[in-house]
Design a protein around this motif. Structure first.
Motif, short mmCIF file in Angstrom:
data_model
loop_
_atom_site.label_atom_id
_atom_site.label_comp_id
_atom_site.label_asym_id
_atom_site.label_seq_id
_atom_site.Cartn_x
_atom_site.Cartn_y
_atom_site.Cartn_z
N ARG A 1 -6.10 5.12 -7.72
CA ARG A 1 -6.16 3.75 -7.24
C ARG A 1 -7.27 2.99 -7.97
NH1 ARG A 1 -4.27 6.93 -3.49
NH2 ARG A 1 -2.78 6.15 -1.93
N GLU B 1 -6.81 11.73 -1.05
CA GLU B 1 -6.09 13.01 -0.95
C GLU B 1 -6.08 13.69 -2.33
OE1 GLU B 1 -1.89 14.73 0.89
OE2 GLU B 1 -2.01 12.65 0.23
N GLU C 1 0.84 -1.21 0.00
CA GLU C 1 0.00 0.00 0.00
C GLU C 1 0.87 1.25 0.00
OE1 GLU C 1 -3.31 1.50 -0.77
OE2 GLU C 1 -3.65 -0.47 0.16
N LYS C 2 1.93 1.22 0.79
CA LYS C 2 2.85 2.35 0.85
C LYS C 2 3.53 2.56 -0.51
CE LYS C 2 5.45 5.53 2.83
NZ LYS C 2 6.40 5.81 1.75
N ARG D 1 -0.67 14.63 -7.49
CA ARG D 1 -1.16 13.27 -7.76
C ARG D 1 -0.89 12.88 -9.21
NH1 ARG D 1 -4.98 9.59 -6.03
NH2 ARG D 1 -5.52 10.82 -4.19
N ASP E 1 1.08 4.33 -2.71
CA ASP E 1 1.00 5.75 -2.33
C ASP E 1 2.16 6.53 -2.96
OD1 ASP E 1 -1.24 5.30 -0.85
OD2 ASP E 1 -0.23 5.29 1.10
N ASP E 2 3.38 5.93 -2.89
CA ASP E 2 4.55 6.61 -3.46
C ASP E 2 4.42 6.74 -4.97
OD1 ASP E 2 5.58 6.75 -0.94
OD2 ASP E 2 6.92 5.00 -1.16
N LYS F 1 -2.03 10.05 -0.82
CA LYS F 1 -2.70 9.03 -0.02
C LYS F 1 -4.14 8.87 -0.50
CE LYS F 1 0.14 9.91 4.06
NZ LYS F 1 0.17 10.30 5.49
N ALA F 2 -4.81 7.88 0.04
CA ALA F 2 -6.20 7.64 -0.36
C ALA F 2 -7.06 8.87 -0.10
CB ALA F 2 -6.75 6.43 0.40
#
Length: 388
Positions: free
Chosen positions: A61, A52, A39-40, A57, A43-44, A49-50
Motif C-alpha cells: 500500500r 498482513e 479499500e476492498k 502478497r 486488498d484484492d 489486508k493491511a
C-alpha cells in the motif's frame, strides 16, 4: 457477494443527526461506503489486508489521494487508495463515469434546446450542490465539436438531391470587441430517400456571390450531384452562384417571397381585386393555366398608374416563379417556396435568441450545427415524402 467492513465516524453522524443535517448524513454515509469499496478492491489487488504478512502478497500500500466525484446528491470527496507499484486502479470511477456522461449530455442538450448558460449553471447547482461557471458550461459544449464536424463534413455521394433549398439568416457575433452581423447559409433537400434532409450550413461574414459560390463548392466537394431544381429567394449574389455552380439546373424563385414583393409594391387601399388576381395565378395547377391568368391580370390593369410597379415586378419574375409547375401537381406544395426552410430558420432563431450575441464564430458554428443535427434526426423519423 462482496463483503467489506465499514468504520463509521459516530461522533460526526451523531452531531449531524442532532443538528438535523440530513444532507450531511447521506453524503457522509455514501463517502464511507465508497471509500470502503475502494479499500476492498486494493486488498484484492495486493492479496493481503493491511499489515498482513503472507507469501501471497503481491504489492504494498502507498497511502491515498483525494478525488471529487459528482453524484445526484452533490459533489463528494473520496480517499482513493494507491499502491507502491502504481498499477492499482479502482473501478469505482468507471462505474460512475456513465452518470457523469449523462450529466454532461443533459447539460449540452439544455444549451442546444435554448436554455441560457446562466440557467444551466443554476440547474447544476440545484442538482449537484456545486457552483459552476459559465465558462465551464461553454467548455462542455466544446465536446460537441468533433461530433458536429463529422456530421457537417459527411459524404453526400449516396444522397440523390433532385430538389435543393437554400436560404440565409443573420446572427450577431462578437469579434475583436465589436458586434458584427454574420450570414448563416443553410441547405436542405427533398432527397430520393423520401425525406427532408439538412445537407450543409456555413457561417460567413456577408451574404455575397463569392460566399454562396464557396458554400456550393463545399457541398459539391462532399459529393452533391447536380439538382434538377434549386429553390431560393432572389438575392442577386445567390442567383449568380446557382448559375455558376449548377449549370443546367433550373431555378425556382420562392413564390412566398415573390408574392410578398408584389404586395409591398401596391398601394394599401383599393387593390383587393389585383391581389386576388395574383393569388389565382399561383393557385394554377398547370403552366398554361398560370400564363392565361397572368395575361388576364396584365390586360385588365395595364395602364393604371398605381399598378405599374407591381406589373413590372410580375413581368420580370413570372417565369422564374412558375418553374415548379413543370413537375407533378402533388409536388407543387413541396417545391414552390422555401417555407419549410424558413420554419427551420425560425427554430434556429428561437434557440439562438436566448444567446443574442455569440462570443465568437466557433460558438456560433457549434450551436447552430448542434441544432441542425438535432432537427435532421427529427426529419429522419418523420413519415416519408414521395419524391419525383
Amino acid at each position: 457477494m462482496t463483503q467489506f467492513n465499514i468504520t463509521l465516524n459516530m461522533d460526526f453522524l451523531k452531531e449531524s443527526v442532532m443538528d438535523s443535517d440530513m444532507e450531511a448524513i447521506v453524503k457522509s454515509t455514501v463517502v464511507l461506503i465508497l471509500n470502503e469499496f475502494m479499500e476492498k478492491e486494493r486488498d484484492d489487488y495486493v492479496q493481503a489486508k493491511a499489515y498482513e504478512r503472507i507469501d501471497a502478497r503481491k504489492g504494498q500500500r502507498n497511502g491515498y489521494y483525494e478525488r471529487d466525484l459528482t453524484l445526484t446528491i452533490g459533489r463528494v470527496t473520496l480517499r482513493v487508495p494507491r499502491t507502491r507499484d502504481g498499477e492499482f486502479s479502482t473501478t469505482l470511477f468507471e462505474k460512475y463515469s456513465r452518470m457523469d456522461q449523462a450529466l454532461v449530455l443533459s447539460l449540452m442538450e439544455m444549451v442546444v434546446q435554448g436554455v441560457s448558460t446562466r440557467k444551466v449553471t443554476h440547474i447544476v447547482e440545484q442538482l449537484c450542490g456545486q457552483k459552476v461557471s459559465k465558462s465551464f458550461v461553454s467548455s462542455l459544449m466544446e465536446k460537441l465539436d468533433p461530433v458536429i464536424e463529422k456530421w457537417s463534413n459527411r459524404s453526400l455521394a449516396d444522397i440523390q438531391c433532385p430538389y435543393l433549398f437554400v436560404d440565409a439568416m443573420y446572427i450577431k457575433v462578437r469579434e475583436n470587441g465589436r458586434v458584427l452581423s454574420k450570414a448563416v447559409y443553410i441547405a436542405t433537400t427533398l432527397s430520393m430517400r423520401q425525406r427532408r434532409e439538412i445537407i450543409g450550413y456555413q457561417v460567413s461574414d456577408v451574404e455575397s456571390y463569392e460566399a454562396w459560390k464557396q458554400f456550393f463548392q463545399s457541398l459539391k466537394e462532399r459529393g452533391l450531384g447536380r439538382p434538377k431544381l434549386v429553390i431560393s429567394d432572389a438575392h442577386e449574389g445567390l442567383k449568380k452562384a446557382i448559375q455558376t455552380e449548377f449549370q443546367g439546373t433550373a431555378w425556382q424563385r420562392c413564390t412566398v417571397h415573390f408574392k410578398r414583393n408584389l404586395i409591398q409594391s401596391l398601394p394599401k387601399k383599393d387593390t383587393e381585386e389585383f391581389r386576388a388576381g395574383i393569388k389565382r395565378i399561383f393557385q394554377s395547377l398547370t403552366e398554361a393555366e398560370a400564363r392565361e391568368r397572368y395575361e388576364e391580370l396584365e390586360e385588365k390593369f395595364e395602364g393604371q398608374g398605381k399598378y405599374e410597379k407591381a406589373l413590372a415586378i410580375l413581368e420580370n419574375g413570372f417565369e422564374d416563379a412558375i418553374q415548379y409547375l413543370q413537375y407533378p401537381p402533388k409536388m407543387h406544395v413541396l417545391i414552390h417556396s422555401t417555407n419549410a426552410l424558413e420554419r427551420l430558420n425560425q427554430e434556429v432563431r428561437r434557440r439562438e435568441r436566448v444567446i443574442r450575441i455569440f462570443p465568437n464564430n466557433r460558438s456560433a458554428t457549434r450551436l447552430i450545427g448542434a441544432i441542425l443535427m438535432d432537427k435532421d434526426e427529427e426529419y429522419a423519423l418523420q413519415r416519408g415524402i414521395t419524391v419525383e
